[in-house]
Write an enzyme that holds these catalytic residues in place. Structure first.
Site, PDB file in Angstrom:
ATOM      1  N   ARG A   1       0.899  -1.160   0.000  1.00  0.00           N
ATOM      2  CA  ARG A   1       0.000   0.000   0.000  1.00  0.00           C
ATOM      3  C   ARG A   1       0.924   1.193   0.000  1.00  0.00           C
ATOM      4  O   ARG A   1       1.735   1.373   0.922  1.00  0.00           O
ATOM      5  CB  ARG A   1      -0.867  -0.044   1.259  1.00  0.00           C
ATOM      6  CG  ARG A   1      -1.751   1.165   1.466  1.00  0.00           C
ATOM      7  CD  ARG A   1      -3.019   1.052   0.621  1.00  0.00           C
ATOM      8  NE  ARG A   1      -4.048   1.927   1.175  1.00  0.00           N
ATOM      9  CZ  ARG A   1      -4.517   2.988   0.528  1.00  0.00           C
ATOM     10  NH1 ARG A   1      -4.078   3.297  -0.662  1.00  0.00           N
ATOM     11  NH2 ARG A   1      -5.430   3.733   1.092  1.00  0.00           N
TER      12      ARG A   1
ATOM     13  N   HIS B   1       1.008   6.940   2.166  1.00  0.00           N
ATOM     14  CA  HIS B   1      -0.221   7.722   2.251  1.00  0.00           C
ATOM     15  C   HIS B   1      -0.403   8.176   3.692  1.00  0.00           C
ATOM     16  O   HIS B   1       0.335   7.769   4.582  1.00  0.00           O
ATOM     17  CB  HIS B   1      -1.424   6.889   1.789  1.00  0.00           C
ATOM     18  CG  HIS B   1      -1.706   5.701   2.661  1.00  0.00           C
ATOM     19  ND1 HIS B   1      -0.969   4.536   2.614  1.00  0.00           N
ATOM     20  CD2 HIS B   1      -2.641   5.496   3.622  1.00  0.00           C
ATOM     21  CE1 HIS B   1      -1.426   3.672   3.499  1.00  0.00           C
ATOM     22  NE2 HIS B   1      -2.448   4.239   4.132  1.00  0.00           N
TER      23      HIS B   1
ATOM     24  N   HIS C   1      -3.681   9.825   6.567  1.00  0.00           N
ATOM     25  CA  HIS C   1      -5.120   9.981   6.791  1.00  0.00           C
ATOM     26  C   HIS C   1      -5.410  11.194   7.673  1.00  0.00           C
ATOM     27  O   HIS C   1      -4.538  11.679   8.383  1.00  0.00           O
ATOM     28  CB  HIS C   1      -5.689   8.758   7.519  1.00  0.00           C
ATOM     29  CG  HIS C   1      -5.350   7.453   6.896  1.00  0.00           C
ATOM     30  ND1 HIS C   1      -5.954   6.988   5.754  1.00  0.00           N
ATOM     31  CD2 HIS C   1      -4.462   6.496   7.264  1.00  0.00           C
ATOM     32  CE1 HIS C   1      -5.460   5.808   5.451  1.00  0.00           C
ATOM     33  NE2 HIS C   1      -4.550   5.485   6.348  1.00  0.00           N
TER      34      HIS C   1
ATOM     35  N   GLU D   1      -4.986   5.649  12.437  1.00  0.00           N
ATOM     36  CA  GLU D   1      -5.213   4.304  11.905  1.00  0.00           C
ATOM     37  C   GLU D   1      -4.670   3.267  12.883  1.00  0.00           C
ATOM     38  O   GLU D   1      -3.498   3.275  13.216  1.00  0.00           O
ATOM     39  CB  GLU D   1      -4.510   4.131  10.560  1.00  0.00           C
ATOM     40  CG  GLU D   1      -4.574   2.714  10.025  1.00  0.00           C
ATOM     41  CD  GLU D   1      -3.784   2.527   8.749  1.00  0.00           C
ATOM     42  OE1 GLU D   1      -3.015   1.547   8.665  1.00  0.00           O
ATOM     43  OE2 GLU D   1      -3.927   3.355   7.823  1.00  0.00           O
TER      44      GLU D   1
ATOM     45  N   HIS E   1       2.671   6.839   5.863  1.00  0.00           N
ATOM     46  CA  HIS E   1       3.047   5.458   6.141  1.00  0.00           C
ATOM     47  C   HIS E   1       2.750   4.564   4.950  1.00  0.00           C
ATOM     48  O   HIS E   1       1.963   4.921   4.077  1.00  0.00           O
ATOM     49  CB  HIS E   1       2.313   4.934   7.387  1.00  0.00           C
ATOM     50  CG  HIS E   1       0.827   5.011   7.289  1.00  0.00           C
ATOM     51  ND1 HIS E   1       0.129   6.178   7.554  1.00  0.00           N
ATOM     52  CD2 HIS E   1      -0.100   4.090   6.934  1.00  0.00           C
ATOM     53  CE1 HIS E   1      -1.159   5.956   7.385  1.00  0.00           C
ATOM     54  NE2 HIS E   1      -1.334   4.689   6.995  1.00  0.00           N
TER      55      HIS E   1
ATOM     56  N   GLU F   1     -12.489   6.752   2.704  1.00  0.00           N
ATOM     57  CA  GLU F   1     -11.279   6.807   1.876  1.00  0.00           C
ATOM     58  C   GLU F   1     -11.007   8.232   1.390  1.00  0.00           C
ATOM     59  O   GLU F   1      -9.881   8.565   1.041  1.00  0.00           O
ATOM     60  CB  GLU F   1     -11.413   5.839   0.696  1.00  0.00           C
ATOM     61  CG  GLU F   1     -10.146   5.610  -0.077  1.00  0.00           C
ATOM     62  CD  GLU F   1      -9.018   4.934   0.700  1.00  0.00           C
ATOM     63  OE1 GLU F   1      -7.855   5.040   0.246  1.00  0.00           O
ATOM     64  OE2 GLU F   1      -9.268   4.319   1.745  1.00  0.00           O
TER      65      GLU F   1
END
Length: 121
Positions: A9, A12, A14, A18, A57, A80
């Site tokens: 992944r 990115h 947020h 998380e 991360h 998302e």
């Protein structure tokens, strides 16, 4: 989320914290700290991680079978849409922006086909 061995992944971040619980397999987690240092560690079945909101991360599935983990966010209405991808951030800012920050300079220019702009420091 499930990641096969070798897949990842991308970097990115947020707008929410998380949390994750590893259900199966092994993964490598990478987190960029506010001071620019990187934390990298391997996690396995039964392990937990916490990435605070705004901390970039990435997660990579490791062999032999990758990993599966349960994600939990600390905002009940999180979606998302609250995730920013590094690739989207780079793609949606003009090259002159990247040239100005951090002293980055252009080391190659796009060809007639619109090749990717390469930046270095």
């Amino acid at each position: 989320m499930r990641l096969t061995a070798g897949s990842y992944r991308e970097m990115h971040w947020h707008t929410a914290d998380e949390w994750a619980y590893v259900l199966y397999g092994n993964a490598r987690v990478t987190v960029m700290n506010p001071d620019g240092t990187m934390f990298i560690d391997d996690v396995g079945e039964g392990d937990l991680w916490l990435f605070p909101a705004g901390f970039p991360h990435s997660i990579q599935g490791l062999g032999p079978d990758g990993t599966e983990f349960l994600l939990v966010f600390n905002q009940g209405n999180f979606s998302e849409d609250g995730t920013m991808l590094l690739s989207e951030t780079v793609a949606h800012n003009p090259p002159r922006y990247w040239q100005r920050i951090q002293g980055w300079i252009r080391v190659s220019s796009p060809n007639a086909r619109g090749a990717t702009l390469h930046l270095s420091r």
